[in-house]
Design a protein around this motif. Structure first.
Motif, mmCIF file in Angstrom:
data_model
loop_
_atom_site.group_PDB
_atom_site.id
_atom_site.type_symbol
_atom_site.label_atom_id
_atom_site.label_comp_id
_atom_site.label_asym_id
_atom_site.label_seq_id
_atom_site.Cartn_x
_atom_site.Cartn_y
_atom_site.Cartn_z
ATOM 1 N N ASN A 1 0.821 -1.209 0.000
ATOM 2 C CA ASN A 1 0.000 0.000 0.000
ATOM 3 C C ASN A 1 0.859 1.267 0.000
ATOM 4 O OD1 ASN A 1 -2.407 -1.439 0.037
ATOM 5 N ND2 ASN A 1 -2.459 -1.526 2.269
ATOM 6 N N HIS A 2 2.157 1.072 0.193
ATOM 7 C CA HIS A 2 3.085 2.206 0.232
ATOM 8 C C HIS A 2 4.091 2.136 -0.909
ATOM 9 C CE1 HIS A 2 5.535 5.411 1.883
ATOM 10 N NE2 HIS A 2 6.583 4.614 2.029
ATOM 11 N N ALA A 3 4.680 0.954 -1.114
ATOM 12 C CA ALA A 3 5.709 0.800 -2.151
ATOM 13 C C ALA A 3 6.002 -0.675 -2.367
ATOM 14 C CB ALA A 3 6.992 1.532 -1.742
ATOM 15 N N GLY A 4 6.679 -0.978 -3.475
ATOM 16 C CA GLY A 4 7.088 -2.337 -3.774
ATOM 17 C C GLY A 4 8.354 -2.722 -3.035
ATOM 18 N N ALA A 5 8.619 -4.030 -3.000
ATOM 19 C CA ALA A 5 9.796 -4.525 -2.294
ATOM 20 C C ALA A 5 11.085 -4.024 -2.919
ATOM 21 C CB ALA A 5 9.778 -6.055 -2.279
ATOM 22 N N ASP A 6 11.064 -3.678 -4.204
ATOM 23 C CA ASP A 6 12.286 -3.196 -4.836
ATOM 24 C C ASP A 6 12.714 -1.848 -4.252
ATOM 25 O OD1 ASP A 6 10.001 -2.070 -5.933
ATOM 26 O OD2 ASP A 6 10.783 -1.987 -7.978
ATOM 27 N N ARG A 7 11.761 -0.926 -4.092
ATOM 28 C CA ARG A 7 12.111 0.400 -3.559
ATOM 29 C C ARG A 7 12.343 0.341 -2.046
ATOM 30 N NH1 ARG A 7 9.119 5.522 -5.448
ATOM 31 N NH2 ARG A 7 7.181 4.533 -4.749
ATOM 32 N N ILE A 8 11.572 -0.487 -1.346
ATOM 33 C CA ILE A 8 11.843 -0.694 0.076
ATOM 34 C C ILE A 8 13.262 -1.240 0.245
ATOM 35 C CG2 ILE A 8 11.242 -2.077 2.104
ATOM 36 C CD1 ILE A 8 9.202 0.065 1.646
ATOM 37 N N GLY A 9 13.623 -2.213 -0.597
ATOM 38 C CA GLY A 9 14.950 -2.804 -0.524
ATOM 39 C C GLY A 9 16.054 -1.816 -0.841
ATOM 40 N N ALA A 10 15.789 -0.861 -1.725
ATOM 41 C CA ALA A 10 16.794 0.141 -2.052
ATOM 42 C C ALA A 10 17.155 0.973 -0.828
ATOM 43 C CB ALA A 10 16.293 1.044 -3.177
ATOM 44 N N VAL A 11 16.151 1.332 -0.033
ATOM 45 C CA VAL A 11 16.414 2.093 1.186
ATOM 46 C C VAL A 11 17.137 1.223 2.206
ATOM 47 C CG1 VAL A 11 15.366 3.381 3.085
ATOM 48 C CG2 VAL A 11 14.458 3.619 0.769
ATOM 49 N N LEU A 12 16.728 -0.034 2.330
ATOM 50 C CA LEU A 12 17.431 -0.936 3.251
ATOM 51 C C LEU A 12 18.901 -1.049 2.874
ATOM 52 C CD1 LEU A 12 14.997 -3.925 3.950
ATOM 53 C CD2 LEU A 12 15.139 -1.684 5.038
ATOM 54 N N ARG A 13 19.171 -1.126 1.583
ATOM 55 C CA ARG A 13 20.571 -1.214 1.138
ATOM 56 C C ARG A 13 21.360 0.009 1.596
ATOM 57 N NH1 ARG A 13 22.525 0.938 -3.571
ATOM 58 N NH2 ARG A 13 20.426 1.042 -4.457
ATOM 59 N N SER A 14 20.757 1.193 1.483
ATOM 60 C CA SER A 14 21.422 2.407 1.931
ATOM 61 C C SER A 14 21.661 2.382 3.429
ATOM 62 C CB SER A 14 20.581 3.632 1.554
ATOM 63 O OG SER A 14 21.178 4.828 2.000
ATOM 64 N N TRP A 15 20.689 1.896 4.198
ATOM 65 C CA TRP A 15 20.864 1.810 5.660
ATOM 66 C C TRP A 15 21.894 0.751 6.030
ATOM 67 C CZ3 TRP A 15 14.931 2.016 7.016
ATOM 68 C CH2 TRP A 15 14.490 3.341 6.900
ATOM 69 N N GLU A 16 22.007 -0.303 5.225
ATOM 70 C CA GLU A 16 23.079 -1.274 5.453
ATOM 71 C C GLU A 16 24.438 -0.589 5.393
ATOM 72 O OE1 GLU A 16 20.947 -5.287 3.533
ATOM 73 O OE2 GLU A 16 22.384 -4.103 2.365
ATOM 74 N N GLU A 17 24.603 0.290 4.409
ATOM 75 C CA GLU A 17 25.885 0.958 4.205
ATOM 76 C C GLU A 17 26.143 2.053 5.234
ATOM 77 O OE1 GLU A 17 25.321 2.358 0.269
ATOM 78 O OE2 GLU A 17 25.593 0.384 -0.672
ATOM 79 N N ARG A 18 25.114 2.838 5.574
ATOM 80 C CA ARG A 18 25.320 4.001 6.443
ATOM 81 C C ARG A 18 25.211 3.682 7.931
ATOM 82 N NH1 ARG A 18 21.181 8.088 5.265
ATOM 83 N NH2 ARG A 18 19.995 6.477 4.184
ATOM 84 N N TYR A 19 24.400 2.664 8.292
ATOM 85 C CA TYR A 19 24.145 2.382 9.701
ATOM 86 C C TYR A 19 24.491 0.954 10.106
ATOM 87 C CZ TYR A 19 21.754 6.846 9.562
ATOM 88 O OH TYR A 19 21.478 8.185 9.404
ATOM 89 N N GLY A 20 25.000 0.154 9.171
ATOM 90 C CA GLY A 20 25.288 -1.240 9.496
ATOM 91 C C GLY A 20 24.033 -2.054 9.724
ATOM 92 N N ALA A 21 22.880 -1.553 9.259
ATOM 93 C CA ALA A 21 21.599 -2.232 9.486
ATOM 94 C C ALA A 21 21.573 -3.583 8.774
ATOM 95 C CB ALA A 21 20.445 -1.362 8.999
#
Length: 282
Positions: free
Chosen positions: A198-218
């Motif tokens: 209802n907000h976004a697809g897994a591809d765009r959600i995953g893109a943000v997660l990838r950025s947080w992996e790099e910046r925050y070690g998430a």
């Protein structure tokens, strides 16, 4: 030390290109099965344990990820649901999700910011309340938050293991899933998760997660029908560092702030202490 042995045959269908010939898995798996999404002509997208995750298994599978190519997930389901949705029922849509590498996370977050910062034009009162909650930014997207620079950055995988132990302690019914992916961000799209549709697809959600992996070690540790949890070892040091990150969270999952706290500032204060980020879209 875990011995390097070939992947068990049950996992071979997750590697239709034959890459499993170079993969190993020294950890014994509990009983489980491959999950094929509902629909004609589907291929397996994950392996799912038949029962709750044994203690320590997630951590062992995480350590083996560089050799197995399989990202482990703790999987949950709605309370009272006997079918273990969406995993055991195959309510997944991998054909709708490109890999997370295909999107610019900063552009994605900027586009999403317009949703929580803009209320219905026929309700000026709601618009004013919404903007007050989002101070000091309001309509103005502040841009990506900088990566924190603590004196000693913690180990992301150790933080993920600690989060997995905590989650299993509070919910012993979590099951183990294995997805062929280089990271949790990619696993989200590969398995076809639709929890934020209802907000976004897994591809765009995953893109943000990838950025947080790099910046925050998430690291993505837990995934459910409409939510997910990330371990976070590199946290903002103070409110000034946390505020732009809080804005990213609002764009990513508006309900986290708009329904959960009084203001963006209140939410940012919590991020200075949080070791695990939780997001729910329903």
């Amino acid at each position: 030390m875990i011995d390097r042995v070939p992947l068990p045959p049950v996992l071979h269908p997750l590697f239709p290109d034959g890459a499993n010939a170079r993969s190993t898995l020294g950890t014994s798996l509990p009983p489980g099965r491959l999950i094929v999404p509902v629909g004609p002509g589907g291929a397996p997208v994950m392996w799912l344990s038949d029962g709750p995750a044994p203690a320590g298994l997630w951590e062992e599978l995480q350590r083996e990820h560089p050799y197995s190519g399989l990202w482990p997930l703790l999987l949950t389901h709605p309370a009272g649901d006997l079918d273990f949705r969406p995993w055991a029922t195959g309510e997944l849509a991998p054909e709708q999700a490109s890999l997370a590498l295909g999107h610019d996370p900063a552009a994605v977050l900027r586009d999403w910011w317009n949703s929580p910062s803009t209320a219905r034009p026929d309700d000026p009162g709601e618009a004013a309340d919404r903007l007050r909650m989002l101070e000091p930014y309001g309509h103005e997207w502040p841009g990506p938050a900088p990566s924190p620079a603590p004196a000693e950055k913690g180990d992301p995988m150790a933080a993920a293991a600690a989060a997995a132990q905590w989650l299993l302690h509070h919910d012993p019914g979590l099951r183990i899933g294995l997805v062929r992916a280089d990271s949790g961000a990619e696993a989200l799209a590969v398995c076809g998760w639709t929890g934020a549709r209802n907000h976004a697809g897994a591809d765009r959600i995953g893109a943000v997660l990838r950025s947080w992996e790099e910046r925050y070690g998430a690291r993505l540790v837990e995934l459910g029908l409409t939510g997910l949890r990330l371990s976070v070892p590199w946290r903002p040091a103070d409110l000034d560092e946390a505020l732009p990150l809080a804005a990213e969270h609002v764009a990513f999952c508006p309900g986290n702030v708009l329904r959960g706290t009084e203001s963006l500032t209140d939410y940012a204060e919590e991020l200075v202490l949080e070791k695990c980020w939780s997001f729910w879209w329903a």
